[in-house]
Design a protein around this motif. Sequence first.
Motif, PDB file in Angstrom:
ATOM      1  N   PHE A  17       0.802  -1.232   0.000  1.00 51.67           N
ATOM      2  CA  PHE A  17       0.000   0.000   0.000  1.00 51.67           C
ATOM      3  C   PHE A  17       0.831   1.277   0.000  1.00 51.67           C
ATOM      4  CE2 PHE A  17      -2.518  -3.062   2.646  1.00 51.67           C
ATOM      5  CZ  PHE A  17      -3.358  -3.449   1.619  1.00 51.67           C
ATOM      6  N   SER A  18       2.187   1.147  -0.013  1.00 54.19           N
ATOM      7  CA  SER A  18       3.006   2.348   0.097  1.00 54.19           C
ATOM      8  C   SER A  18       2.859   3.252  -1.131  1.00 54.19           C
ATOM      9  CB  SER A  18       4.477   1.984   0.297  1.00 54.19           C
ATOM     10  OG  SER A  18       4.963   1.297  -0.841  1.00 54.19           O
ATOM     11  N   ARG A  19       2.613   2.625  -2.292  1.00 59.53           N
ATOM     12  CA  ARG A  19       2.442   3.412  -3.505  1.00 59.53           C
ATOM     13  C   ARG A  19       1.270   4.378  -3.344  1.00 59.53           C
ATOM     14  NH1 ARG A  19       4.824   1.197  -8.579  1.00 59.53           N
ATOM     15  NH2 ARG A  19       5.095  -0.817  -7.614  1.00 59.53           N
ATOM     16  N   THR A  20       0.145   3.847  -2.897  1.00 55.91           N
ATOM     17  CA  THR A  20      -1.049   4.665  -2.697  1.00 55.91           C
ATOM     18  C   THR A  20      -0.822   5.696  -1.595  1.00 55.91           C
ATOM     19  OG1 THR A  20      -2.215   2.616  -3.151  1.00 55.91           O
ATOM     20  CG2 THR A  20      -3.550   4.475  -2.494  1.00 55.91           C
ATOM     21  N   LEU A  21      -0.192   5.250  -0.494  1.00 56.68           N
ATOM     22  CA  LEU A  21       0.062   6.152   0.625  1.00 56.68           C
ATOM     23  C   LEU A  21       0.954   7.309   0.205  1.00 56.68           C
ATOM     24  CD1 LEU A  21       0.607   3.822   3.707  1.00 56.68           C
ATOM     25  CD2 LEU A  21      -0.962   5.752   3.553  1.00 56.68           C
ATOM     26  N   ASN A  22       2.041   7.003  -0.517  1.00 57.89           N
ATOM     27  CA  ASN A  22       2.965   8.057  -0.936  1.00 57.89           C
ATOM     28  C   ASN A  22       2.300   9.035  -1.882  1.00 57.89           C
ATOM     29  OD1 ASN A  22       4.920   6.852   0.584  1.00 57.89           O
ATOM     30  ND2 ASN A  22       6.028   5.959  -1.126  1.00 57.89           N
ATOM     31  N   LYS A  23       1.477   8.512  -2.782  1.00 59.92           N
ATOM     32  CA  LYS A  23       0.779   9.387  -3.725  1.00 59.92           C
ATOM     33  C   LYS A  23      -0.211  10.277  -2.988  1.00 59.92           C
ATOM     34  CE  LYS A  23       1.003   6.392  -7.787  1.00 59.92           C
ATOM     35  NZ  LYS A  23       1.957   7.113  -8.612  1.00 59.92           N
ATOM     36  N   THR A  24      -0.932   9.695  -2.025  1.00 62.66           N
ATOM     37  CA  THR A  24      -1.907  10.464  -1.260  1.00 62.66           C
ATOM     38  C   THR A  24      -1.214  11.557  -0.461  1.00 62.66           C
ATOM     39  OG1 THR A  24      -3.155   8.420  -1.046  1.00 62.66           O
ATOM     40  CG2 THR A  24      -3.838  10.249   0.339  1.00 62.66           C
ATOM     41  N   ARG A  25      -0.078  11.188   0.165  1.00 59.96           N
ATOM     42  CA  ARG A  25       0.655  12.163   0.972  1.00 59.96           C
ATOM     43  C   ARG A  25       1.154  13.304   0.087  1.00 59.96           C
ATOM     44  NH1 ARG A  25       5.463   9.502   2.953  1.00 59.96           N
ATOM     45  NH2 ARG A  25       4.056   8.080   3.992  1.00 59.96           N
ATOM     46  N   MET A  26       1.701  12.951  -1.075  1.00 64.77           N
ATOM     47  CA  MET A  26       2.219  13.978  -1.980  1.00 64.77           C
ATOM     48  C   MET A  26       1.095  14.890  -2.454  1.00 64.77           C
ATOM     49  SD  MET A  26       4.678  15.444  -3.423  1.00 64.77           S
ATOM     50  CE  MET A  26       6.038  14.361  -2.981  1.00 64.77           C
ATOM     51  N   ALA A  27      -0.067  14.289  -2.776  1.00 63.81           N
ATOM     52  CA  ALA A  27      -1.202  15.087  -3.231  1.00 63.81           C
ATOM     53  C   ALA A  27      -1.658  16.033  -2.117  1.00 63.81           C
ATOM     54  CB  ALA A  27      -2.353  14.180  -3.656  1.00 63.81           C
ATOM     55  N   ALA A  28      -1.622  15.555  -0.861  1.00 65.41           N
ATOM     56  CA  ALA A  28      -2.035  16.386   0.271  1.00 65.41           C
ATOM     57  C   ALA A  28      -1.074  17.562   0.444  1.00 65.41           C
ATOM     58  CB  ALA A  28      -2.080  15.544   1.541  1.00 65.41           C
ATOM     59  N   ILE A  29       0.242  17.274   0.337  1.00 64.13           N
ATOM     60  CA  ILE A  29       1.240  18.344   0.473  1.00 64.13           C
ATOM     61  C   ILE A  29       1.050  19.372  -0.642  1.00 64.13           C
ATOM     62  CG2 ILE A  29       3.709  18.873   0.326  1.00 64.13           C
ATOM     63  CD1 ILE A  29       4.194  16.087   1.627  1.00 64.13           C
ATOM     64  N   MET A  30       0.897  18.870  -1.869  1.00 62.89           N
ATOM     65  CA  MET A  30       0.705  19.769  -3.004  1.00 62.89           C
ATOM     66  C   MET A  30      -0.575  20.578  -2.837  1.00 62.89           C
ATOM     67  SD  MET A  30       3.243  19.389  -5.097  1.00 62.89           S
ATOM     68  CE  MET A  30       2.630  20.126  -6.604  1.00 62.89           C
ATOM     69  N   GLY A  31      -1.605  19.946  -2.290  1.00 69.93           N
ATOM     70  CA  GLY A  31      -2.872  20.623  -2.078  1.00 69.93           C
ATOM     71  C   GLY A  31      -2.738  21.781  -1.108  1.00 69.93           C
ATOM     72  N   LEU A  65       1.600  12.981  -8.750  1.00 60.24           N
ATOM     73  CA  LEU A  65       0.965  11.668  -8.631  1.00 60.24           C
ATOM     74  C   LEU A  65       1.623  10.659  -9.559  1.00 60.24           C
ATOM     75  CD1 LEU A  65      -2.819  12.532  -8.274  1.00 60.24           C
ATOM     76  CD2 LEU A  65      -1.187  11.887  -6.517  1.00 60.24           C
ATOM     77  N   PHE A  66       2.093  11.131 -10.719  1.00 61.92           N
ATOM     78  CA  PHE A  66       2.727  10.210 -11.660  1.00 61.92           C
ATOM     79  C   PHE A  66       4.166   9.886 -11.280  1.00 61.92           C
ATOM     80  CE2 PHE A  66      -0.725  11.237 -14.643  1.00 61.92           C
ATOM     81  CZ  PHE A  66      -1.018   9.942 -15.038  1.00 61.92           C
ATOM     82  N   SER A  67       4.849  10.837 -10.652  1.00 63.28           N
ATOM     83  CA  SER A  67       6.276  10.635 -10.407  1.00 63.28           C
ATOM     84  C   SER A  67       6.569  10.016  -9.044  1.00 63.28           C
ATOM     85  CB  SER A  67       7.033  11.957 -10.547  1.00 63.28           C
ATOM     86  OG  SER A  67       6.425  12.930  -9.756  1.00 63.28           O
ATOM     87  N   VAL A  68       5.558   9.933  -8.175  1.00 61.52           N
ATOM     88  CA  VAL A  68       5.781   9.337  -6.864  1.00 61.52           C
ATOM     89  C   VAL A  68       5.408   7.861  -6.913  1.00 61.52           C
ATOM     90  CG1 VAL A  68       5.041   9.371  -4.458  1.00 61.52           C
ATOM     91  CG2 VAL A  68       5.433  11.500  -5.650  1.00 61.52           C
ATOM     92  N   GLY A  69       6.279   7.038  -6.389  1.00 56.29           N
ATOM     93  CA  GLY A  69       6.027   5.599  -6.394  1.00 56.29           C
ATOM     94  C   GLY A  69       6.004   5.029  -4.987  1.00 56.29           C
ATOM     95  N   GLY A  70       6.300   3.765  -4.872  1.00 54.13           N
ATOM     96  CA  GLY A  70       6.209   3.089  -3.600  1.00 54.13           C
ATOM     97  C   GLY A  70       7.443   3.235  -2.736  1.00 54.13           C
ATOM     98  N   THR A  71       7.371   2.675  -1.540  1.00 58.28           N
ATOM     99  CA  THR A  71       8.503   2.636  -0.624  1.00 58.28           C
ATOM    100  C   THR A  71       9.086   1.228  -0.653  1.00 58.28           C
ATOM    101  OG1 THR A  71       7.456   4.286   0.772  1.00 58.28           O
ATOM    102  CG2 THR A  71       9.221   2.993   1.765  1.00 58.28           C
ATOM    103  N   TYR A  72      10.386   1.145  -0.826  1.00 58.36           N
ATOM    104  CA  TYR A  72      11.049  -0.151  -0.925  1.00 58.36           C
ATOM    105  C   TYR A  72      11.947  -0.381   0.284  1.00 58.36           C
ATOM    106  CZ  TYR A  72       9.527  -0.101  -5.762  1.00 58.36           C
ATOM    107  OH  TYR A  72       8.763  -0.061  -6.894  1.00 58.36           O
ATOM    108  N   TYR A  85      13.867   3.068   0.791  1.00 59.39           N
ATOM    109  CA  TYR A  85      13.934   3.976  -0.348  1.00 59.39           C
ATOM    110  C   TYR A  85      12.526   4.316  -0.788  1.00 59.39           C
ATOM    111  CZ  TYR A  85      14.277   5.243  -5.273  1.00 59.39           C
ATOM    112  OH  TYR A  85      14.135   5.866  -6.479  1.00 59.39           O
ATOM    113  N   ALA A  86      12.213   5.588  -0.793  1.00 57.10           N
ATOM    114  CA  ALA A  86      10.908   6.043  -1.275  1.00 57.10           C
ATOM    115  C   ALA A  86      11.096   6.607  -2.675  1.00 57.10           C
ATOM    116  CB  ALA A  86      10.334   7.092  -0.337  1.00 57.10           C
ATOM    117  N   HIS A  87      10.463   5.963  -3.638  1.00 56.80           N
ATOM    118  CA  HIS A  87      10.605   6.389  -5.024  1.00 56.80           C
ATOM    119  C   HIS A  87       9.860   7.703  -5.245  1.00 56.80           C
ATOM    120  CE1 HIS A  87      10.944   5.996  -9.340  1.00 56.80           C
ATOM    121  NE2 HIS A  87       9.694   6.320  -9.421  1.00 56.80           N
ATOM    122  N   ALA A  88      10.606   8.742  -5.620  1.00 55.66           N
ATOM    123  CA  ALA A  88       9.970  10.024  -5.862  1.00 55.66           C
ATOM    124  C   ALA A  88      10.764  10.839  -6.859  1.00 55.66           C
ATOM    125  CB  ALA A  88       9.834  10.812  -4.560  1.00 55.66           C
TER     126      ALA A  88
END
Length: 117
Positions: A17-31, A65-72, A85-88
């Motif tokens: 679920f890290s992909r979704t979480l990271n995207k949501t977090r990034m969208a919230a920050i951008m918002g 949203l497109f450039s942020v990925g999951g956490t490895y 590693y958080a893909h961003a």
Amino acid sequence: MARKPTGTAKPAELQRFSRTLNKTRMAAIMGVVGLVFLAVARFFLPPQWVQIGLMAFLVGIVSALFSVGGTYLGNCPNCGAKAVYAHAFGSRSFKCRHCSKPIAVHRATEGLFFRRP
Ligand SMILES: [Zn+2]
């Protein structure tokens, strides 16, 4: 807590679920950033700047949203400690928190690998 040593050719694990979480977090920050910018723009800038700001804001959210990925989760190739590693934004390397040596991220068909640069 002792884990058996892992082989060298083991890919880093993608956290569930890290992909979704990271995207949501990034969208919230951008918002939040976008709303603050729009609030400032509304008071201090002419109206056409508000529209430009809104456009830049929307483009920013979509590209984030497109450039942020999951956490490895994997092992540092230098010291063997757990490395996260958080893909961003296409970054291809990061530093180990344990030994602070750089770790290169290598993407292969089998998965994502942590390697010495
Ligand atoms: Zn290390």
